[in-house]
Write a protein that holds these residues in place. Structure first.
Motif, short mmCIF file in Angstrom:
data_model
loop_
_atom_site.label_atom_id
_atom_site.label_comp_id
_atom_site.label_asym_id
_atom_site.label_seq_id
_atom_site.Cartn_x
_atom_site.Cartn_y
_atom_site.Cartn_z
N GLU A 12 29.47 -51.66 54.36
CA GLU A 12 30.85 -52.53 54.62
C GLU A 12 32.05 -51.76 53.89
O GLU A 12 33.37 -51.90 54.43
CB GLU A 12 30.73 -53.66 53.85
CG GLU A 12 30.77 -54.07 52.60
CD GLU A 12 31.91 -54.41 52.17
OE1 GLU A 12 33.03 -54.80 52.67
OE2 GLU A 12 32.17 -54.16 50.76
N ILE A 13 32.10 -51.14 52.63
CA ILE A 13 33.11 -50.67 52.07
C ILE A 13 33.58 -49.55 52.73
O ILE A 13 34.91 -49.28 52.66
CB ILE A 13 32.91 -50.20 50.39
CG1 ILE A 13 34.18 -50.01 49.47
CG2 ILE A 13 31.67 -49.27 50.39
CD1 ILE A 13 34.96 -51.21 49.57
N ALA A 14 32.69 -48.45 53.34
CA ALA A 14 33.14 -47.44 54.20
C ALA A 14 34.13 -47.99 55.22
O ALA A 14 35.22 -47.66 55.53
CB ALA A 14 32.15 -46.72 54.54
N LEU A 15 33.55 -49.14 55.90
CA LEU A 15 34.40 -49.61 56.98
C LEU A 15 35.76 -50.24 56.52
O LEU A 15 36.88 -49.96 56.85
CB LEU A 15 33.66 -50.97 57.54
CG LEU A 15 33.26 -50.84 58.70
CD1 LEU A 15 32.44 -52.01 59.18
CD2 LEU A 15 34.04 -50.51 59.90
N ARG A 16 35.71 -50.92 55.16
CA ARG A 16 36.92 -51.60 54.70
C ARG A 16 38.03 -50.45 54.34
O ARG A 16 39.28 -50.66 54.80
CB ARG A 16 36.67 -52.20 53.44
CG ARG A 16 37.73 -52.56 52.38
CD ARG A 16 38.39 -53.76 53.15
NE ARG A 16 39.27 -54.18 52.18
CZ ARG A 16 40.64 -53.75 52.49
NH1 ARG A 16 40.91 -53.01 53.35
NH2 ARG A 16 41.69 -54.36 51.26
N VAL A 17 37.62 -49.18 53.84
CA VAL A 17 38.47 -48.15 53.73
C VAL A 17 39.07 -47.49 54.76
O VAL A 17 40.29 -47.31 54.84
CB VAL A 17 37.79 -46.98 52.62
CG1 VAL A 17 38.70 -45.85 52.17
CG2 VAL A 17 37.38 -47.70 51.26
N ILE A 18 38.28 -47.23 55.84
CA ILE A 18 38.64 -46.84 57.07
C ILE A 18 39.73 -47.54 57.81
O ILE A 18 40.58 -46.98 58.15
CB ILE A 18 37.62 -46.32 58.10
CG1 ILE A 18 36.59 -45.34 57.42
CG2 ILE A 18 37.93 -46.16 59.39
CD1 ILE A 18 35.21 -45.24 58.00
N ARG A 19 39.48 -48.97 57.62
CA ARG A 19 40.31 -49.77 58.03
C ARG A 19 41.68 -49.79 57.46
O ARG A 19 42.85 -49.82 58.25
CB ARG A 19 39.95 -51.17 58.15
CG ARG A 19 38.72 -51.41 59.28
CD ARG A 19 38.23 -52.80 59.17
NE ARG A 19 37.27 -53.30 60.27
CZ ARG A 19 36.22 -53.82 60.34
NH1 ARG A 19 35.90 -54.58 59.14
NH2 ARG A 19 35.39 -54.11 61.18
N ALA A 20 41.72 -49.72 56.23
CA ALA A 20 43.06 -49.73 55.39
C ALA A 20 43.77 -48.41 55.89
O ALA A 20 44.92 -48.37 56.10
CB ALA A 20 42.79 -49.86 53.93
N CYS A 21 42.91 -47.11 55.93
CA CYS A 21 43.46 -46.05 56.26
C CYS A 21 44.35 -46.11 57.46
O CYS A 21 45.48 -45.40 57.91
CB CYS A 21 42.43 -44.90 56.41
SG CYS A 21 42.00 -44.34 54.54
N LYS A 22 43.52 -46.66 58.63
CA LYS A 22 44.31 -46.85 60.00
C LYS A 22 45.62 -47.55 59.99
O LYS A 22 46.34 -47.13 60.55
CB LYS A 22 43.31 -47.44 60.86
CG LYS A 22 42.10 -46.50 61.37
CD LYS A 22 41.56 -47.23 62.77
CE LYS A 22 40.27 -46.34 63.12
NZ LYS A 22 40.38 -44.99 63.70
N GLU A 23 45.48 -48.49 59.28
CA GLU A 23 46.93 -49.12 58.97
C GLU A 23 47.85 -48.23 58.40
O GLU A 23 49.10 -48.52 58.54
CB GLU A 23 46.54 -50.66 58.42
CG GLU A 23 45.58 -51.44 59.19
CD GLU A 23 45.53 -53.01 58.52
OE1 GLU A 23 46.30 -53.22 57.46
OE2 GLU A 23 44.43 -53.44 58.99
#
Ligand code: ADP
Length: 451
Positions: A12-23
């Motif tokens: 979940e934390i990998a996803l969380r960071v990837i999502r923030a980067c995308k934004e």
């Protein structure tokens, strides 16, 4: 700002960071072990590299492979997430030597605070209250006995390199202290390759209060108020909330200011958490440790303040100044997080690997679910048992509790055992609803936790 970041984590934390980067318009490079081949977070990243076999010691903890992936992936920075290498000062130093920004504190600050005994020395210098105990490591048995008799039993034996509740032992008298010291040193050496232990007065029925910090490289340090993480099993957090229930305005202000003083004294930058125990009888808080990374429970602080902590971490790592001042950070409403772990209640809550055959995730107003799992996902035996975090936000604690009960009732997970039945019990418990909680609550109150 960075153009490309490697995420040195999974789940979940990998996803969380990837999502923030995308934004933020930043490209991402993911890494994965053979056990995580095909995981959802890899689809969302721009590139992904396999870094080894399923055991984390052969993949997510392999500094050389992560650095190779960062070089091949041509990134400017690495986000370590939590766990794995996130609090490894050597890794932060290697990143710096390779000209890759480590998204976290400097390795010097991490070294000073990662060791609990040296962290206490910083707290002392910053005039932050400490639990009565040994001034540093205990040198031998006779010194330990003298300290224990001075502060009074029960005492807690703790590992200086400890984490995750490991290497802690309660001693009720001289005899259990003598045997406990040896066992704790052996356990600490095995788990952390550091046998150093120290003593603390065992606080009965304390609350765990922690303060979220964000600091930039220009000397600005802000806190995002406190979280109450008293609901723990075997010293591991299960439910976290902000604000802390029934905490007075004065205590809340004092604890947050103490955390900021400590962080300034340590010269710490980026996101971090200063943890305290709150003695309810004495109405006093004591510093216990700093977590030099983003934490699992960061969403509750994000939700009540409206600040995206992952984005803030990335921005300050890139050298930007914090875009807000302390007085602009208000705690609005009540946020509560419940950890959903794949564990078997009937067998002492041991890990429950397997395939999720059916999954229905709750939604609706005020509900957020941070997770990497989906129907058909197989939980392997190699990593942490947490499969997701259910987070609710409402104007008041009462409404948040009702929302959490409603969301848990909607939740369907089949094929594996989870902590959902235990969470349902917690959120219907009269004492918990009153905010009458402490770190021994689950073990004392809820029969289902007994193996
Ligand atoms: P770790 O790094 O292993 O997580 P901590 O020092 O953060 O260890 O402590 C974890 C938990 O252990 C606390 O939240 C609390 O429940 C319990 N604990 C730690 N120190 C004490 C103490 N002196 N008295 C009572 N409980 C304690």
């Amino acid at each position: 700002m960075f153009q490309r970041i490697l995420v040195a984590n999974r789940g979940e934390i990998a996803l969380r960071v990837i999502r923030a980067c995308k934004e933020l318009g930043i490209e991402t490079v993911a890494v994965f072990s053979e056990a995580d081949r095909g995981a959802h977070y890899l689809d969302l990243a721009d590139e992904a590299y396999c870094i080894g076999a399923p055991p984390s010691s052969e993949s997510y903890l392999m500094i050389n492979r992560i650095i190779s992936a960062a070089e091949v992936g041509n990134v400017q920075a690495i986000h370590p997430g939590y766990g794995f290498l996130s609090e490894n000062a050597h890794f932060a130093e290697v990143c710096r030597d390779c000209n890759i920004t480590f998204i976290g504190p400097t390795h010097e600050a991490m070294e000073k605070l990662g060791d609990k005994v040296s962290a206490k020395a910083i707290a002392r210098a910053a005039k932050v209250p400490l639990v009565p105990g040994s001034d540093g490591l205990v040198a031998n048995e006779s010194e330990a006995l003298a300290i224990a008799n001075r502060i009074g039993y029960p005492v807690l034996i703790k590992a200086t390199a400890g984490g995750g509740g490991k290497g802690m032992r309660v001693a009720m008298n001289d005899v259990s202290l003598q045997s406990g010291l040896k066992a704790a040193a052996v356990e600490a050496e095995k788990a952390f390759k550091n046998a150093g232990v120290y003593l603390e007065k065992y606080i009965e029925r304390p609350r765990h209060i922690e303060v979220q910090i964000i600091a930039d490289t220009h000397g600005n340090v802000c806190h995002l108020w406190e979280r109450d993480c008293s609901l723990q099993r075997r010293h591991q957090k299960l439910v976290e909330e902000s604000p802390g229930p029934t905490l007075s305005r004065d205590v809340r202000d004092d604890v947050c200011k103490a955390a900021v003083r400590l962080i300034k004294e340590a010269g710490y930058t980026n996101a971090g958490t200063v943890e305290f125990l709150f003695d309810q009888k004495e109405n006093k808080f004591y510093f216990i440790e700093v977590n030099a990374r983003i934490q699992v429970e960061h969403p509750v602080s994000e939700i009540v303040t409206g600040i995206d902590l992952i984005k803030a971490q990335i921005r300050v790592a890139a050298g930007e100044e914090l875009p807000f001042k302390q007085k602009q950070i208000v705690q609005s409403g009540s946020a509560i997080e419940a950890r959903i772990n794949a564990e078997d209640p009937a067998h002492g809550f041991r890990g429950s690997p397997g395939t999720i055959t059916k999954l229905r995730i709750p939604g609706g107003p005020g509900v957020r679910f941070d997770s990497h799992v989906y129907q058909g996902y197989t939980i392997g035996p190699h990593y942490d048992s947490m499969i997701g975090k259910l987070i609710v936000h409402k104007p008041s604690r009462e409404e948040s509790l009702a929302c959490m009960r409603r969301a848990l009732a909607e939740f369907v997970v089949e094929g594996i055992h989870t902590t959902i039945p235990l969470l349902k019990e917690i959120f219907s418990n009269a004492a918990f609803i009153q905010g009458d909680v402490d770190t021994t609550f689950i073990e004392r109150t809820l029969i289902t936790t007994k193996p």
